[in-house]
Design a protein around this motif. Structure first.
Motif, mmCIF file in Angstrom:
data_model
loop_
_atom_site.group_PDB
_atom_site.id
_atom_site.type_symbol
_atom_site.label_atom_id
_atom_site.label_comp_id
_atom_site.label_asym_id
_atom_site.label_seq_id
_atom_site.Cartn_x
_atom_site.Cartn_y
_atom_site.Cartn_z
ATOM 1 N N ASN A 34 -47.190 -54.718 20.952
ATOM 2 C CA ASN A 34 -48.358 -54.809 21.834
ATOM 3 C C ASN A 34 -47.971 -55.306 23.219
ATOM 4 O OD1 ASN A 34 -49.904 -53.963 19.725
ATOM 5 N ND2 ASN A 34 -50.631 -56.005 19.171
ATOM 6 N N LEU A 35 -47.012 -56.223 23.249
ATOM 7 C CA LEU A 35 -46.542 -56.736 24.537
ATOM 8 C C LEU A 35 -45.880 -55.628 25.340
ATOM 9 C CD1 LEU A 35 -46.137 -59.156 26.380
ATOM 10 C CD2 LEU A 35 -44.071 -59.701 25.103
ATOM 11 N N LYS A 36 -45.113 -54.793 24.670
ATOM 12 C CA LYS A 36 -44.472 -53.662 25.350
ATOM 13 C C LYS A 36 -45.524 -52.711 25.905
ATOM 14 C CE LYS A 36 -41.087 -50.057 24.805
ATOM 15 N NZ LYS A 36 -40.192 -49.334 23.937
ATOM 16 N N ARG A 37 -46.600 -52.509 25.171
ATOM 17 C CA ARG A 37 -47.683 -51.639 25.623
ATOM 18 C C ARG A 37 -48.396 -52.253 26.834
ATOM 19 N NH1 ARG A 37 -50.917 -51.116 20.946
ATOM 20 N NH2 ARG A 37 -49.105 -50.150 20.014
ATOM 21 N N ARG A 38 -48.631 -53.578 26.791
ATOM 22 C CA ARG A 38 -49.320 -54.244 27.906
ATOM 23 C C ARG A 38 -48.497 -54.233 29.185
ATOM 24 N NH1 ARG A 38 -51.294 -60.020 25.428
ATOM 25 N NH2 ARG A 38 -52.504 -59.245 23.673
ATOM 26 N N ALA A 39 -47.171 -54.348 29.049
ATOM 27 C CA ALA A 39 -46.296 -54.412 30.220
ATOM 28 C C ALA A 39 -45.673 -53.062 30.540
ATOM 29 C CB ALA A 39 -45.208 -55.455 29.994
ATOM 30 N N ALA A 40 -46.275 -51.964 30.075
ATOM 31 C CA ALA A 40 -45.718 -50.624 30.263
ATOM 32 C C ALA A 40 -45.460 -50.360 31.733
ATOM 33 C CB ALA A 40 -46.675 -49.589 29.693
ATOM 34 N N PRO A 41 -44.455 -49.629 32.058
ATOM 35 C CA PRO A 41 -43.521 -48.827 31.287
ATOM 36 C C PRO A 41 -42.177 -49.529 31.057
ATOM 37 C CG PRO A 41 -43.395 -48.133 33.542
ATOM 38 C CD PRO A 41 -44.370 -49.297 33.475
ATOM 39 N N ASN A 56 -38.830 -50.868 29.141
ATOM 40 C CA ASN A 56 -38.061 -50.399 27.990
ATOM 41 C C ASN A 56 -37.653 -51.592 27.119
ATOM 42 O OD1 ASN A 56 -35.642 -51.536 28.951
ATOM 43 N ND2 ASN A 56 -35.086 -49.658 30.033
ATOM 44 N N ASP A 57 -37.106 -51.320 25.964
ATOM 45 C CA ASP A 57 -36.786 -52.366 24.997
ATOM 46 C C ASP A 57 -35.784 -53.385 25.532
ATOM 47 O OD1 ASP A 57 -38.479 -51.406 23.020
ATOM 48 O OD2 ASP A 57 -36.945 -50.080 22.195
ATOM 49 N N ASP A 58 -34.747 -52.910 26.207
ATOM 50 C CA ASP A 58 -33.721 -53.821 26.716
ATOM 51 C C ASP A 58 -34.288 -54.780 27.754
ATOM 52 O OD1 ASP A 58 -31.873 -52.593 25.100
ATOM 53 O OD2 ASP A 58 -31.099 -51.272 26.685
ATOM 54 N N ALA A 92 -34.639 -58.835 27.501
ATOM 55 C CA ALA A 92 -34.032 -59.707 28.509
ATOM 56 C C ALA A 92 -35.070 -60.653 29.108
ATOM 57 C CB ALA A 92 -33.380 -58.869 29.611
ATOM 58 N N ALA A 93 -36.234 -60.114 29.459
ATOM 59 C CA ALA A 93 -37.280 -60.955 30.051
ATOM 60 C C ALA A 93 -37.749 -62.013 29.054
ATOM 61 C CB ALA A 93 -38.455 -60.095 30.514
ATOM 62 N N LEU A 94 -37.956 -61.619 27.812
ATOM 63 C CA LEU A 94 -38.403 -62.575 26.800
ATOM 64 C C LEU A 94 -37.364 -63.662 26.552
ATOM 65 C CD1 LEU A 94 -40.175 -60.272 24.214
ATOM 66 C CD2 LEU A 94 -41.231 -62.057 25.617
#
Length: 163
Positions: free
Chosen positions: A78-85, A87-89, A93-95
């Motif tokens: 969900n976090l990836k969706r909220r901060a789109a676009p 990528n996983d890497d 790194a940010a987390l």
């Protein structure tokens, strides 16, 4: 650097004149350096503290990840969706940077079958986002002026135009 040479300047390091009619340097005049503002002077240590705080947000995805968590805890997907676009890497790194700095903490979020690992802002993370409000107000107040200066610069420097 080699002794006797000017120390390399770092981000956030202010410049001050060494002596009259010489180059501007930062390292040799560390105790005397001040930046002038319209209201008066700002101490060097204040500027260095500000620069240190801004390094928390210096990567491209640092702020979007924090803002995405401002709505509440989120699972990674969900976090990836909220901060789109993102990528996983870049998300990892940010987390990891935010976890290390204490801006974000692990959270267990109730799921349909079991609790799942997620992330949530800490009080420190919320306080950083609240501290950015004056900066946002400054941009609202001066955004048109910045755009005007950029247009003027682009018109007078055609070879420096951005695509």
């Amino acid at each position: 650097y080699r002794p006797g040479r000017m120390a390399p300047l770092r981000f956030g390091q202010l410049l001050a004149p060494c002596e009259p009619n010489t180059r501007w340097r930062g390292a040799a005049t560390r105790n005397r350096a001040m930046t002038l503002t319209r209201e008066g002077t700002v101490d060097r240590s204040t500027m260095q503290d500000s620069a240190a705080a801004l390094t928390l947000l210096s990567s491209k995805w640092a702020l979007p990840v924090l803002v995405a968590l401002a709505d509440g805890p989120a699972r990674r997907k969900n976090l990836k969706r909220r901060a789109a676009p993102i990528n996983d890497d870049r998300l990892d790194a940010a987390l990891s940077h935010h976890l290390r700095d204490g801006l974000v903490a692990d959270a267990w979020i109730p799921g349909p079958r079991r609790n799942e690992r997620g992330y949530a802002l800490t009080e420190l993370g919320y306080s950083l986002l609240r501290a950015l409000s004056p900066l946002a107000r400054w941009h609202e107040e001066h955004g048109r002026s910045l755009d005007e200066h950029r247009r003027h610069w682009d018109a007078s420097h055609p070879s420096a135009r951005r695509p």
